[in-house]
Design a protein around this motif. Structure first.
Motif, PDB file in Angstrom:
ATOM      1  N   VAL A  55       0.833  -1.113  -0.057  1.00  0.00           N
ATOM      2  CA  VAL A  55       0.038  -0.185  -0.046  1.00  0.00           C
ATOM      3  C   VAL A  55       0.990   1.137   0.118  1.00  0.00           C
ATOM      4  O   VAL A  55       2.084   1.304   0.360  1.00  0.00           O
ATOM      5  N   ALA A  56       0.334   2.474  -0.500  1.00  0.00           N
ATOM      6  CA  ALA A  56       1.087   3.541  -0.331  1.00  0.00           C
ATOM      7  C   ALA A  56       0.305   4.480   0.455  1.00  0.00           C
ATOM      8  O   ALA A  56      -0.782   5.089   0.105  1.00  0.00           O
ATOM      9  N   PRO A  57       0.781   4.628   1.596  1.00  0.00           N
ATOM     10  CA  PRO A  57      -0.354   5.419   2.640  1.00  0.00           C
ATOM     11  C   PRO A  57      -0.001   7.050   2.389  1.00  0.00           C
ATOM     12  O   PRO A  57      -0.929   7.899   2.779  1.00  0.00           O
ATOM     13  N   ASP A  58       1.057   7.225   1.747  1.00  0.00           N
ATOM     14  CA  ASP A  58       1.250   8.812   1.352  1.00  0.00           C
ATOM     15  C   ASP A  58       2.159   8.814  -0.194  1.00  0.00           C
ATOM     16  O   ASP A  58       2.359   7.665  -0.590  1.00  0.00           O
ATOM     17  N   SER A  59       2.389  10.082  -0.599  1.00  0.00           N
ATOM     18  CA  SER A  59       2.888  10.104  -1.830  1.00  0.00           C
ATOM     19  C   SER A  59       4.313   9.687  -1.883  1.00  0.00           C
ATOM     20  O   SER A  59       5.068   9.491  -2.924  1.00  0.00           O
ATOM     21  N   ARG A  60       5.098   9.279  -0.740  1.00  0.00           N
ATOM     22  CA  ARG A  60       6.461   9.369  -0.706  1.00  0.00           C
ATOM     23  C   ARG A  60       6.908   7.749   0.015  1.00  0.00           C
ATOM     24  O   ARG A  60       7.922   7.497   0.257  1.00  0.00           O
ATOM     25  N   THR A  61       5.839   6.963   0.417  1.00  0.00           N
ATOM     26  CA  THR A  61       6.061   6.070   0.962  1.00  0.00           C
ATOM     27  C   THR A  61       5.546   4.874   0.612  1.00  0.00           C
ATOM     28  O   THR A  61       4.082   4.906   0.291  1.00  0.00           O
ATOM     29  N   ASP A  83      16.451  -3.075  -9.826  1.00  0.00           N
ATOM     30  CA  ASP A  83      17.151  -1.697 -10.416  1.00  0.00           C
ATOM     31  C   ASP A  83      16.532  -0.396 -10.116  1.00  0.00           C
ATOM     32  O   ASP A  83      16.531   0.544 -10.625  1.00  0.00           O
ATOM     33  N   LEU A  84      15.384  -0.658  -8.972  1.00  0.00           N
ATOM     34  CA  LEU A  84      14.527   0.657  -8.719  1.00  0.00           C
ATOM     35  C   LEU A  84      15.234   1.670  -7.835  1.00  0.00           C
ATOM     36  O   LEU A  84      14.805   2.818  -7.839  1.00  0.00           O
ATOM     37  N   GLY A  85      16.500   1.357  -7.295  1.00  0.00           N
ATOM     38  CA  GLY A  85      17.124   2.288  -6.501  1.00  0.00           C
ATOM     39  C   GLY A  85      16.380   2.571  -5.311  1.00  0.00           C
ATOM     40  O   GLY A  85      16.769   3.911  -4.668  1.00  0.00           O
ATOM     41  N   LEU A  86      15.731   1.819  -4.665  1.00  0.00           N
ATOM     42  CA  LEU A  86      14.965   1.889  -3.433  1.00  0.00           C
ATOM     43  C   LEU A  86      15.739   1.277  -2.269  1.00  0.00           C
ATOM     44  O   LEU A  86      16.112   0.196  -2.457  1.00  0.00           O
ATOM     45  N   THR A  87      15.544   1.604  -1.156  1.00  0.00           N
ATOM     46  CA  THR A  87      16.112   1.000   0.109  1.00  0.00           C
ATOM     47  C   THR A  87      14.924   0.848   1.011  1.00  0.00           C
ATOM     48  O   THR A  87      14.410   1.786   1.777  1.00  0.00           O
ATOM     49  N   PRO A  88      14.416  -0.510   1.103  1.00  0.00           N
ATOM     50  CA  PRO A  88      13.512  -0.796   2.151  1.00  0.00           C
ATOM     51  C   PRO A  88      13.990  -0.888   3.755  1.00  0.00           C
ATOM     52  O   PRO A  88      15.184  -1.202   3.614  1.00  0.00           O
ATOM     53  N   VAL A  89      13.341  -0.594   4.632  1.00  0.00           N
ATOM     54  CA  VAL A  89      13.497  -0.719   6.082  1.00  0.00           C
ATOM     55  C   VAL A  89      12.676  -1.443   6.825  1.00  0.00           C
ATOM     56  O   VAL A  89      11.510  -1.446   6.492  1.00  0.00           O
ATOM     57  N   ASN A  90      13.161  -2.252   7.485  1.00  0.00           N
ATOM     58  CA  ASN A  90      12.151  -3.347   8.477  1.00  0.00           C
ATOM     59  C   ASN A  90      11.642  -2.591   9.543  1.00  0.00           C
ATOM     60  O   ASN A  90      12.660  -2.017  10.344  1.00  0.00           O
ATOM     61  N   VAL A  91      10.487  -2.309   9.636  1.00  0.00           N
ATOM     62  CA  VAL A  91       9.947  -1.540  10.618  1.00  0.00           C
ATOM     63  C   VAL A  91       8.927  -2.728  11.396  1.00  0.00           C
ATOM     64  O   VAL A  91       7.757  -2.377  11.270  1.00  0.00           O
ATOM     65  N   GLY A  92       9.484  -3.420  12.291  1.00  0.00           N
ATOM     66  CA  GLY A  92       8.367  -4.363  12.862  1.00  0.00           C
ATOM     67  C   GLY A  92       7.582  -5.277  12.091  1.00  0.00           C
ATOM     68  O   GLY A  92       8.280  -6.011  11.416  1.00  0.00           O
ATOM     69  N   GLU A  93       6.352  -5.088  11.836  1.00  0.00           N
ATOM     70  CA  GLU A  93       5.712  -6.152  11.214  1.00  0.00           C
ATOM     71  C   GLU A  93       5.555  -5.928   9.704  1.00  0.00           C
ATOM     72  O   GLU A  93       5.062  -6.606   8.688  1.00  0.00           O
ATOM     73  N   VAL A  94       5.944  -4.549   9.305  1.00  0.00           N
ATOM     74  CA  VAL A  94       6.056  -4.202   7.929  1.00  0.00           C
ATOM     75  C   VAL A  94       7.337  -3.599   7.384  1.00  0.00           C
ATOM     76  O   VAL A  94       8.316  -3.622   8.130  1.00  0.00           O
ATOM     77  N   ILE A  95       7.464  -3.648   6.139  1.00  0.00           N
ATOM     78  CA  ILE A  95       8.733  -2.942   5.429  1.00  0.00           C
ATOM     79  C   ILE A  95       8.206  -1.743   4.832  1.00  0.00           C
ATOM     80  O   ILE A  95       7.028  -1.701   4.184  1.00  0.00           O
ATOM     81  N   LYS A  96       9.106  -0.823   5.060  1.00  0.00           N
ATOM     82  CA  LYS A  96       8.675   0.534   4.697  1.00  0.00           C
ATOM     83  C   LYS A  96       9.747   0.849   3.694  1.00  0.00           C
ATOM     84  O   LYS A  96      11.148   0.842   3.940  1.00  0.00           O
ATOM     85  N   VAL A  97       9.333   1.728   2.624  1.00  0.00           N
ATOM     86  CA  VAL A  97      10.162   1.846   1.496  1.00  0.00           C
ATOM     87  C   VAL A  97      10.026   3.320   1.392  1.00  0.00           C
ATOM     88  O   VAL A  97       8.598   3.901   0.941  1.00  0.00           O
ATOM     89  N   SER A  98      10.832   4.156   1.333  1.00  0.00           N
ATOM     90  CA  SER A  98      10.686   5.784   1.144  1.00  0.00           C
ATOM     91  C   SER A  98      10.987   5.679  -0.312  1.00  0.00           C
ATOM     92  O   SER A  98      12.132   5.269  -0.783  1.00  0.00           O
ATOM     93  N   ILE A  99      10.267   6.655  -1.045  1.00  0.00           N
ATOM     94  CA  ILE A  99      10.607   6.934  -2.399  1.00  0.00           C
ATOM     95  C   ILE A  99      11.392   8.369  -2.337  1.00  0.00           C
ATOM     96  O   ILE A  99      10.733   9.325  -2.058  1.00  0.00           O
ATOM     97  N   PRO A 100      12.437   8.101  -2.930  1.00  0.00           N
ATOM     98  CA  PRO A 100      13.329   9.610  -2.895  1.00  0.00           C
ATOM     99  C   PRO A 100      12.677  10.365  -4.170  1.00  0.00           C
ATOM    100  O   PRO A 100      12.368   9.822  -5.030  1.00  0.00           O
ATOM    101  N   THR A 101      13.007  11.731  -3.996  1.00  0.00           N
ATOM    102  CA  THR A 101      12.596  12.451  -5.024  1.00  0.00           C
ATOM    103  C   THR A 101      13.688  12.347  -6.258  1.00  0.00           C
ATOM    104  O   THR A 101      14.649  12.180  -6.158  1.00  0.00           O
ATOM    105  N   LEU A 102      12.892  12.614  -7.384  1.00  0.00           N
ATOM    106  CA  LEU A 102      13.861  12.375  -8.577  1.00  0.00           C
ATOM    107  C   LEU A 102      14.795  13.682  -8.915  1.00  0.00           C
ATOM    108  O   LEU A 102      14.172  14.820  -8.818  1.00  0.00           O
ATOM    109  N   THR A 103      15.892  13.546  -9.365  1.00  0.00           N
ATOM    110  CA  THR A 103      16.872  14.607  -9.584  1.00  0.00           C
ATOM    111  C   THR A 103      16.607  14.821 -10.890  1.00  0.00           C
ATOM    112  O   THR A 103      15.660  14.259 -11.857  1.00  0.00           O
ATOM    113  N   GLU A 104      16.830  16.239 -11.474  1.00  0.00           N
ATOM    114  CA  GLU A 104      16.688  16.527 -12.903  1.00  0.00           C
ATOM    115  C   GLU A 104      16.961  15.643 -13.827  1.00  0.00           C
ATOM    116  O   GLU A 104      16.771  14.978 -14.904  1.00  0.00           O
TER     117      GLU A 104
END
Length: 182
Positions: A55-61, A83-104
Motif C-alpha cells: 500500500v501507499a499511505p502517502d505520496s512518498r512511502t 534496479d529501482l534504486g529503493l532502500t527498504p527498511v524493516n519496521v516491526g511487522e511491515v517493510i517501509k520503502v521511502s521513495i526519494p525525489t527524482l533529480t532533474e
C-alpha cells in the motif's frame, strides 16, 4: 475486412507498453513500482505482490506487509537488488520503502528511456502491419481477393496502425508530463 487478430496483436503491444510504464518511477509512491520485483522464496522466484500486501499511505512511502513474517529478509533483499534504486527498511511487522525525489538528471534519463520504449512499441505495431500487408499481397497473388479488396484492406490496416501509434504517443506524452512534474 481488417483482421480482428491483427487488432488484438496491436492492442497487446500497447498493453505491454502500459505494463512497462507502470514500473517507471515518477517520484510518487504507488504499489505498481514493485510490480516486477521477484523474491527468491524457498527456491523459486515469486512475485512480491503474491507474497505481501503493498500500500501507499502517502505520496512518498510504500508499506509492505508480508503474509509470511519470516520472508521479510528475502523481500528486503529482493527490493534492494532490483534496479529501482529503493532502500527498504524493516519496521516491526511491515517493510517501509521511502521513495526519494527524482533529480532533474534522473528525470531526463527516464524520459529518454520512455522514448526508447515508445519507439520499440511503435516498431512492433508496424511489424504487425507489415506482416498483415504481406499476407494480403499473398492472397492477391493467389487470386483469393481482388485488387480493390486488397487496396481497401490495406487502407483499413493503415488506419488501425495509425490509431495504435497515436495511442502510444498519447500514453507517452502523458507519462512524460508525469515524469517531468516536480
Amino acid at each position: 475486412m481488417v483482421n480482428e487478430n491483427m487488432k488484438k496483436k496491436m492492442q497487446a503491444a500497447v498493453d505491454a507498453f502500459k505494463e512497462e510504464l507502470i514500473g517507471l518511477r515518477t517520484g510518487r509512491a504507488h504499489p505498481g513500482l514493485l510490480e516486477r520485483v521477484s523474491v527468491d522464496y524457498y527456491g523459486s522466484q515469486t512475485p512480491l505482490k503474491q507474497m505481501a500486501n503493498i500500500v501507499a499511505p502517502d505520496s512518498r512511502t510504500l508499506m509492505i506487509t508480508p503474509w509470511d513474517k519470516s520472508a521479510k529478509d528475502v523481500i528486503i533483499k529482493a527490493i534492494t537488488v532490483s534496479d529501482l534504486g529503493l532502500t527498504p527498511v524493516n519496521v516491526g511487522e511491515v517493510i517501509k520503502v521511502s521513495i526519494p525525489t527524482l533529480t532533474e538528471e534522473r528525470r531526463l534519463d527516464l524520459v529518454k528511456h520512455l522514448g526508447a520504449e515508445s519507439e520499440k512499441t511503435k516498431v512492433g505495431i508496424r511489424n504487425i502491419r507489415r506482416q498483415e500487408l504481406s499476407d494480403l499481397k499473398a492472397e492477391l497473388k493467389e487470386k483469393l481477393i481482388s485488387e480493390d479488396d486488397e487496396r481497401r484492406s490495406a487502407a483499413q490496416i493503415q488506419k488501425v496502425t495509425d490509431e495504435m501509434v497515436a495511442l502510444v504517443d498519447q500514453i507517452t506524452q502523458q507519462k512524460e508530463k508525469e515524469l517531468m512534474t516536480v
